[in-house]
Motif scaffolding. Structure first.
Motif, mmCIF file in Angstrom:
data_model
loop_
_atom_site.group_PDB
_atom_site.id
_atom_site.type_symbol
_atom_site.label_atom_id
_atom_site.label_comp_id
_atom_site.label_asym_id
_atom_site.label_seq_id
_atom_site.Cartn_x
_atom_site.Cartn_y
_atom_site.Cartn_z
ATOM 1 N N GLU A 146 0.704 -1.319 0.025
ATOM 2 C CA GLU A 146 -0.085 0.000 0.081
ATOM 3 C C GLU A 146 0.898 1.379 -0.055
ATOM 4 O OE1 GLU A 146 -3.311 -0.008 -0.408
ATOM 5 O OE2 GLU A 146 -3.207 -2.166 -0.458
ATOM 6 N N LEU A 147 2.060 1.119 0.687
ATOM 7 C CA LEU A 147 2.874 2.446 0.619
ATOM 8 C C LEU A 147 3.844 2.467 -0.308
ATOM 9 C CD1 LEU A 147 1.189 2.585 3.493
ATOM 10 C CD2 LEU A 147 3.588 3.305 4.463
ATOM 11 N N CYS A 148 4.593 1.372 -0.741
ATOM 12 C CA CYS A 148 5.738 1.314 -1.442
ATOM 13 C C CYS A 148 5.288 0.988 -2.825
ATOM 14 C CB CYS A 148 6.855 0.500 -0.876
ATOM 15 S SG CYS A 148 7.283 1.202 0.586
ATOM 16 N N SER A 149 4.349 0.218 -3.157
ATOM 17 C CA SER A 149 4.196 -0.382 -4.642
ATOM 18 C C SER A 149 5.199 -0.779 -5.328
ATOM 19 C CB SER A 149 3.382 0.789 -5.218
ATOM 20 O OG SER A 149 2.162 1.335 -4.558
ATOM 21 N N PRO A 150 5.649 -2.163 -4.890
ATOM 22 C CA PRO A 150 6.788 -2.686 -5.516
ATOM 23 C C PRO A 150 6.404 -3.050 -6.806
ATOM 24 C CG PRO A 150 5.873 -4.151 -4.179
ATOM 25 C CD PRO A 150 5.185 -2.985 -4.048
ATOM 26 N N LYS A 151 7.510 -2.808 -7.847
ATOM 27 C CA LYS A 151 7.464 -3.208 -9.062
ATOM 28 C C LYS A 151 8.341 -4.299 -9.637
ATOM 29 C CE LYS A 151 6.128 1.429 -10.564
ATOM 30 N NZ LYS A 151 6.254 1.975 -9.157
ATOM 31 N N LYS A 152 8.165 -5.142 -10.462
ATOM 32 C CA LYS A 152 9.130 -6.254 -10.826
ATOM 33 C C LYS A 152 10.529 -5.543 -11.129
ATOM 34 C CE LYS A 152 9.507 -10.167 -13.953
ATOM 35 N NZ LYS A 152 9.032 -10.945 -15.045
ATOM 36 N N GLY A 153 11.663 -6.003 -10.752
ATOM 37 C CA GLY A 153 13.025 -5.652 -10.870
ATOM 38 C C GLY A 153 13.421 -4.935 -9.835
ATOM 39 N N ALA A 173 7.770 -9.386 -1.204
ATOM 40 C CA ALA A 173 8.630 -8.601 -2.099
ATOM 41 C C ALA A 173 9.066 -9.614 -3.238
ATOM 42 C CB ALA A 173 9.947 -7.929 -1.591
ATOM 43 N N LYS A 174 9.656 -10.712 -2.854
ATOM 44 C CA LYS A 174 9.934 -11.908 -4.008
ATOM 45 C C LYS A 174 8.807 -12.271 -4.962
ATOM 46 C CE LYS A 174 13.157 -13.523 -4.821
ATOM 47 N NZ LYS A 174 14.143 -13.348 -5.703
ATOM 48 N N SER A 175 7.715 -12.384 -4.203
ATOM 49 C CA SER A 175 6.408 -12.695 -5.008
ATOM 50 C C SER A 175 6.146 -11.692 -6.022
ATOM 51 C CB SER A 175 5.327 -12.916 -4.067
ATOM 52 O OG SER A 175 4.664 -11.787 -3.641
ATOM 53 N N ALA A 176 6.632 -10.437 -5.816
ATOM 54 C CA ALA A 176 6.356 -9.414 -6.873
ATOM 55 C C ALA A 176 7.681 -9.174 -7.634
ATOM 56 C CB ALA A 176 6.278 -8.070 -5.905
ATOM 57 N N GLY A 177 8.368 -10.003 -7.744
ATOM 58 C CA GLY A 177 9.505 -10.104 -8.577
ATOM 59 C C GLY A 177 10.637 -9.069 -8.543
ATOM 60 N N CYS A 178 11.061 -8.812 -6.969
ATOM 61 C CA CYS A 178 11.897 -7.911 -6.794
ATOM 62 C C CYS A 178 13.226 -8.485 -6.253
ATOM 63 C CB CYS A 178 11.506 -6.952 -5.479
ATOM 64 S SG CYS A 178 10.186 -5.881 -5.894
ATOM 65 N N TYR A 226 12.990 0.513 0.876
ATOM 66 C CA TYR A 226 13.314 0.311 2.347
ATOM 67 C C TYR A 226 12.207 0.086 3.357
ATOM 68 C CZ TYR A 226 15.787 0.439 6.772
ATOM 69 O OH TYR A 226 16.283 0.104 7.984
ATOM 70 N N PHE A 227 12.148 -1.139 3.756
ATOM 71 C CA PHE A 227 11.124 -1.584 4.949
ATOM 72 C C PHE A 227 11.804 -1.381 6.151
ATOM 73 C CE2 PHE A 227 8.123 -3.474 7.595
ATOM 74 C CZ PHE A 227 6.892 -3.254 6.925
ATOM 75 N N GLU A 228 11.625 -0.195 6.792
ATOM 76 C CA GLU A 228 12.329 0.295 8.041
ATOM 77 C C GLU A 228 11.912 -0.101 9.348
ATOM 78 O OE1 GLU A 228 14.666 1.379 9.552
ATOM 79 O OE2 GLU A 228 14.974 3.294 9.818
#
Length: 342
Positions: A146-153, A173-178, A226-228
């Motif tokens: 919700e806050l960081c909206s990860p994108k593949k790569g 994050a891995k499931s999102a391709g990061c 960064y997840f702080e």
């Protein structure tokens, strides 16, 4: 009148200024009626099965902080999994299993069940509702998606990565391709991150003399997300290694919980020059997203696409030691206290 039985409780004995000790909490036995008292509308009486030990507990054991402190000589307000014994609310029935706010005792009369959720899926371990299916899981979900909206790569760094929340952030994050790197405080935990949770890399922050150099080693092109959870010197180093338009979700700052004078943070200029967005959040403000979260995470668990590790202690008398252990790195995974079986 209902049956009156004994009720073991962990109560707050002292407020603390820095680190918490087991002697700051006491085990006490009181009495409780197994029926809601007349005139006590809007309440739920529960038998606590599992209690959760979380870092925020220390903040409430401090008399002066930014969240209201616990009351002396009273049980701690914590998250737990419980069985309803009596209810004056139509949406909770005797025999229901619930998770949410309860107290550090065997039986609790919950007069303000605002954060109390009925458990519908009983195919998964009930203890998971103190962690992956409860507040820690929601925290990981909200902060990352919700806050960081990860994108593949994209590149993601998770501090305190072997804890209840960090282990989930990395796997989400891995499931999102990061590309995901985590840090933890022992070789055992680093191995866990890489071999069990599937992080791309991990390092022991206690072995690093220079956090900035360590982050450059693992993120030569910089950090997108960064997840702080740590704060202090680690946050300083991360800011200097963030990429332009990076995002920082501030879940906690555990390095600041045990010190009397909060540390200042350098490198804040990078928030401007790199257009970094850094946002703190409180999970309870996002519980309306809980059904959406369950839709994502339950299939991942049932299909064994996500791993969750718990550190379980037996008996409510083990709770003070379990809480203290959170701040010395004693636990591996989500710290849970088993109070009773269903």
């Amino acid at each position: 009148m209902g049956e009156e039985i004994s009720n073991k409780q962990v109560i707050l004995n002292n407020y603390v200024k820095t680190s918490v000790k087991e002697s700051d909490m006491l085990l006490r036995t009181s009495k409780i009626q197994l029926k809601i008292p007349s005139g006590c509308d809007g309440a739920v009486l529960v038998k606590n099965l599992y209690l959760s030990c979380d870092p925020f507990i220390l903040l409430r054991i401090k008399e002066e902080h930014y969240i209201p402190p616990y009351k002396l000589d009273c049980p701690l307000i914590v998250f737990g999994v419980s069985k309803v014994l009596d209810s004056s609310l139509p949406n909770f029935k005797t025999g229901d299993l619930v998770w949410g706010h309860t107290r550090s005792e065997e039986y609790s009369l919950i007069k303000d069940p605002d954060i109390l959720f009925k458990i519908h899926d009983k195919d998964l371990p009930l203890s998971y509702y103190t962690g992956i299916l409860g507040m820690p899981g929601m925290t990981a979900y909200v902060g990352l998606f919700e806050l960081c909206s990860p994108k593949k790569g994209e590149t993601v760094y998770v501090s305190a990565a072997s804890g209840a929340i960090g282990q989930l952030v990395g796997q989400f994050a891995k499931s999102a391709g990061c590309y995901v790197v985590g840090s933890a405080g022992s070789k055992e935990k680093v191995d866990l991150l890489k071999n069990k949770f599937g992080f791309d890399e991990a390092f022991n922050y206690k072995e690093e003399q220079d956090y900035n150099a360590a982050l450059k080693r693992y993120f030569p092109d910089g950090i997108d997300i960064y997840f702080e959870s740590v704060g202090g010197k680690m946050l300083e180093a991360v800011l200097s290694n963030m990429r332009h338009h990076g995002r920082v979700a501030v879940c906690g700052m555990i390095s600041q919980y045990n010190i009397e004078q909060l540390e200042g943070v350098h490198n804040l200029l990078y928030l401007l020059t790199k257009r970094i967005r850094m946002e703190g959040f409180a999970t309870f403000e996002h519980y309306h997203l809980y059904p959406k979260f369950l839709e994502m995470v339950v299939p991942l668990i049932k299909e064994e696409k996500i791993t969750y590790v718990e550190d379980i202690t037996q008996g409510i008398e083990s709770m003070p030691g379990a809480i203290v252990g959170l701040f010395s790195g004693r636990n591996v995974g989500k710290q849970v206290v088993v109070v009773a079986r269903e």
